[in-house]
Design a protein around this motif. Structure first.
Motif, mmCIF file in Angstrom:
data_model
loop_
_atom_site.group_PDB
_atom_site.id
_atom_site.type_symbol
_atom_site.label_atom_id
_atom_site.label_comp_id
_atom_site.label_asym_id
_atom_site.label_seq_id
_atom_site.Cartn_x
_atom_site.Cartn_y
_atom_site.Cartn_z
ATOM 1 N N GLU A 12 0.829 -1.206 0.000
ATOM 2 C CA GLU A 12 0.000 0.000 0.000
ATOM 3 C C GLU A 12 0.864 1.256 0.000
ATOM 4 O OE1 GLU A 12 -3.719 1.943 2.557
ATOM 5 O OE2 GLU A 12 -2.776 0.062 3.178
ATOM 6 N N ALA A 13 1.956 1.225 0.784
ATOM 7 C CA ALA A 13 2.861 2.378 0.808
ATOM 8 C C ALA A 13 3.504 2.593 -0.556
ATOM 9 C CB ALA A 13 3.940 2.167 1.873
ATOM 10 N N ALA A 14 3.910 1.503 -1.217
ATOM 11 C CA ALA A 14 4.497 1.625 -2.556
ATOM 12 C C ALA A 14 3.485 2.173 -3.552
ATOM 13 C CB ALA A 14 5.014 0.260 -3.019
ATOM 14 N N GLU A 15 2.229 1.737 -3.414
ATOM 15 C CA GLU A 15 1.184 2.229 -4.316
ATOM 16 C C GLU A 15 0.966 3.729 -4.138
ATOM 17 O OE1 GLU A 15 -3.557 1.389 -5.326
ATOM 18 O OE2 GLU A 15 -2.509 0.230 -3.777
ATOM 19 N N TRP A 16 0.905 4.172 -2.878
ATOM 20 C CA TRP A 16 0.723 5.603 -2.631
ATOM 21 C C TRP A 16 1.934 6.408 -3.093
ATOM 22 C CZ3 TRP A 16 -3.587 8.003 -1.958
ATOM 23 C CH2 TRP A 16 -4.676 7.350 -1.382
ATOM 24 N N ARG A 17 3.130 5.818 -2.958
ATOM 25 C CA ARG A 17 4.327 6.505 -3.435
ATOM 26 C C ARG A 17 4.281 6.676 -4.950
ATOM 27 N NH1 ARG A 17 7.611 3.442 -1.325
ATOM 28 N NH2 ARG A 17 8.102 2.077 -3.081
ATOM 29 N N ASP A 18 3.851 5.620 -5.648
ATOM 30 C CA ASP A 18 3.731 5.713 -7.102
ATOM 31 C C ASP A 18 2.684 6.749 -7.499
ATOM 32 O OD1 ASP A 18 5.639 3.767 -7.337
ATOM 33 O OD2 ASP A 18 4.210 2.120 -7.587
ATOM 34 N N LYS A 19 1.560 6.755 -6.771
ATOM 35 C CA LYS A 19 0.525 7.745 -7.066
ATOM 36 C C LYS A 19 1.049 9.163 -6.849
ATOM 37 C CE LYS A 19 -3.553 4.900 -6.064
ATOM 38 N NZ LYS A 19 -4.746 4.738 -5.187
ATOM 39 N N GLY A 20 1.820 9.339 -5.778
ATOM 40 C CA GLY A 20 2.385 10.657 -5.519
ATOM 41 C C GLY A 20 3.349 11.093 -6.614
ATOM 42 N N MET A 21 4.175 10.147 -7.084
ATOM 43 C CA MET A 21 5.118 10.475 -8.146
ATOM 44 C C MET A 21 4.393 10.806 -9.441
ATOM 45 S SD MET A 21 8.059 7.586 -7.396
ATOM 46 C CE MET A 21 9.045 8.105 -8.800
ATOM 47 N N ARG A 22 3.327 10.040 -9.744
ATOM 48 C CA ARG A 22 2.556 10.338 -10.952
ATOM 49 C C ARG A 22 1.857 11.689 -10.846
ATOM 50 N NH1 ARG A 22 1.261 4.722 -10.720
ATOM 51 N NH2 ARG A 22 -0.714 5.206 -9.675
ATOM 52 N N ALA A 23 1.333 11.983 -9.649
ATOM 53 C CA ALA A 23 0.673 13.278 -9.459
ATOM 54 C C ALA A 23 1.671 14.423 -9.626
ATOM 55 C CB ALA A 23 0.024 13.332 -8.074
ATOM 56 N N GLN A 24 2.893 14.233 -9.099
ATOM 57 C CA GLN A 24 3.922 15.255 -9.250
ATOM 58 C C GLN A 24 4.288 15.445 -10.720
ATOM 59 O OE1 GLN A 24 5.102 17.223 -6.985
ATOM 60 N NE2 GLN A 24 6.692 18.220 -8.202
ATOM 61 N N ALA A 25 4.411 14.327 -11.445
ATOM 62 C CA ALA A 25 4.739 14.414 -12.873
ATOM 63 C C ALA A 25 3.617 15.105 -13.646
ATOM 64 C CB ALA A 25 4.996 13.018 -13.433
ATOM 65 N N ASP A 26 2.363 14.762 -13.313
ATOM 66 C CA ASP A 26 1.228 15.412 -13.980
ATOM 67 C C ASP A 26 1.213 16.909 -13.697
ATOM 68 O OD1 ASP A 26 0.444 12.997 -14.990
ATOM 69 O OD2 ASP A 26 -1.050 12.601 -13.416
ATOM 70 N N PHE A 27 1.535 17.264 -12.453
ATOM 71 C CA PHE A 27 1.564 18.683 -12.092
ATOM 72 C C PHE A 27 2.630 19.429 -12.894
ATOM 73 C CE2 PHE A 27 3.556 22.018 -9.508
ATOM 74 C CZ PHE A 27 2.485 22.877 -9.351
ATOM 75 N N GLU A 28 3.823 18.829 -13.008
ATOM 76 C CA GLU A 28 4.901 19.471 -13.759
ATOM 77 C C GLU A 28 4.530 19.602 -15.234
ATOM 78 O OE1 GLU A 28 7.636 20.883 -12.743
ATOM 79 O OE2 GLU A 28 7.223 20.436 -10.639
ATOM 80 N N ASN A 29 3.931 18.558 -15.800
ATOM 81 C CA ASN A 29 3.530 18.626 -17.207
ATOM 82 C C ASN A 29 2.462 19.693 -17.426
ATOM 83 O OD1 ASN A 29 5.277 16.540 -17.890
ATOM 84 N ND2 ASN A 29 3.736 14.958 -17.553
#
Length: 213
Positions: free
Chosen positions: A70-87
């Protein structure tokens, strides 16, 4: 004889008898176990306890693995959200810069007819020998400086190779002495801004001359 016997009895009677209530043998302390009475451990109970502890260990391991996943899943979601924000931020910056360029382009496009009128007026004034040419030419230069500051430049392709991306051929003229597809006359100048053609130049293109290879 009587006296000796009496004396003997008297001496014998003078000996004290042992106190009553005492025993000659030592008694064992009360409450002491008479033998070993230790119960044996139940093997079935030990087996049940071991199975229970093993089950608890398996449950804890499963819960830990689930928490890590679950922690890895939330970490991946956070990284994707950060990437989406930057894009998204980059896209907005590009759109903002593009909007500024388009705003400048609209201003320049509105000024182009004025430049066209000035060009024609200057041509007529020069042909007629009027003194208006100097004043009109000064206004024209000011307008050219204004649009140049906005990144706009004229497309005046006289003598150049015809470019369909920047030139609009309104007429073909046969000329065997000029290389084929050469701009031999410019009816109206074109303008480009920041690498984008605002208006193509209206030109006459030669044909029938030597081919370009």
């Amino acid at each position: 004889m009587v006296d000796r016997k009496a004396k003997h009895d008297s001496e014998g009677g003078s000996q004290k008898a042992p106190p009553s209530g005492r025993h000659s043998l030592r008694e064992e302390p009360s409450g002491s176990p008479s033998g070993s009475d230790v119960s044996a451990v139940d093997p079935e109970l030990v087996s049940d306890l071991g199975a229970e502890y093993e089950l608890r260990g398996d449950v804890a391991a499963d819960e830990l693995a689930e928490a890590k996943a679950e922690a890895a899943e939330w970490r991946d979601k956070g990284m994707r959200a950060q990437a989406d924000f930057e894009n998204t931020r980059k896209r907005l910056e590009v759109r903002h810069a593009d909007a500024l360029l388009r705003a400048g382009e609209r201003i320049v496009e509105n000024l182009l007819p004025v430049l066209d009128d000035l060009d024609r007026a200057i041509d007529h004034a020069v042909a007629d020998g009027a003194d208006l040419s100097d004043g009109l030419d000064a206004v024209r230069r000011k307008l050219l400086d204004l649009i140049a500051r906005e990144g706009c430049s004229a497309i005046d392709p006289f003598g150049a190779v015809f470019d369909p991306l920047k030139h609009n051929a309104v007429q073909m003229r046969e000329d065997t002495e000029v290389a084929d597809q050469t701009v031999v006359e410019v009816f109206q100048k074109g303008y480009e801004m920041h690498g984008r053609v605002l208006r193509p130049a209206m030109v006459v293109v030669s044909t029938g001359g030597p081919s370009r290879e």
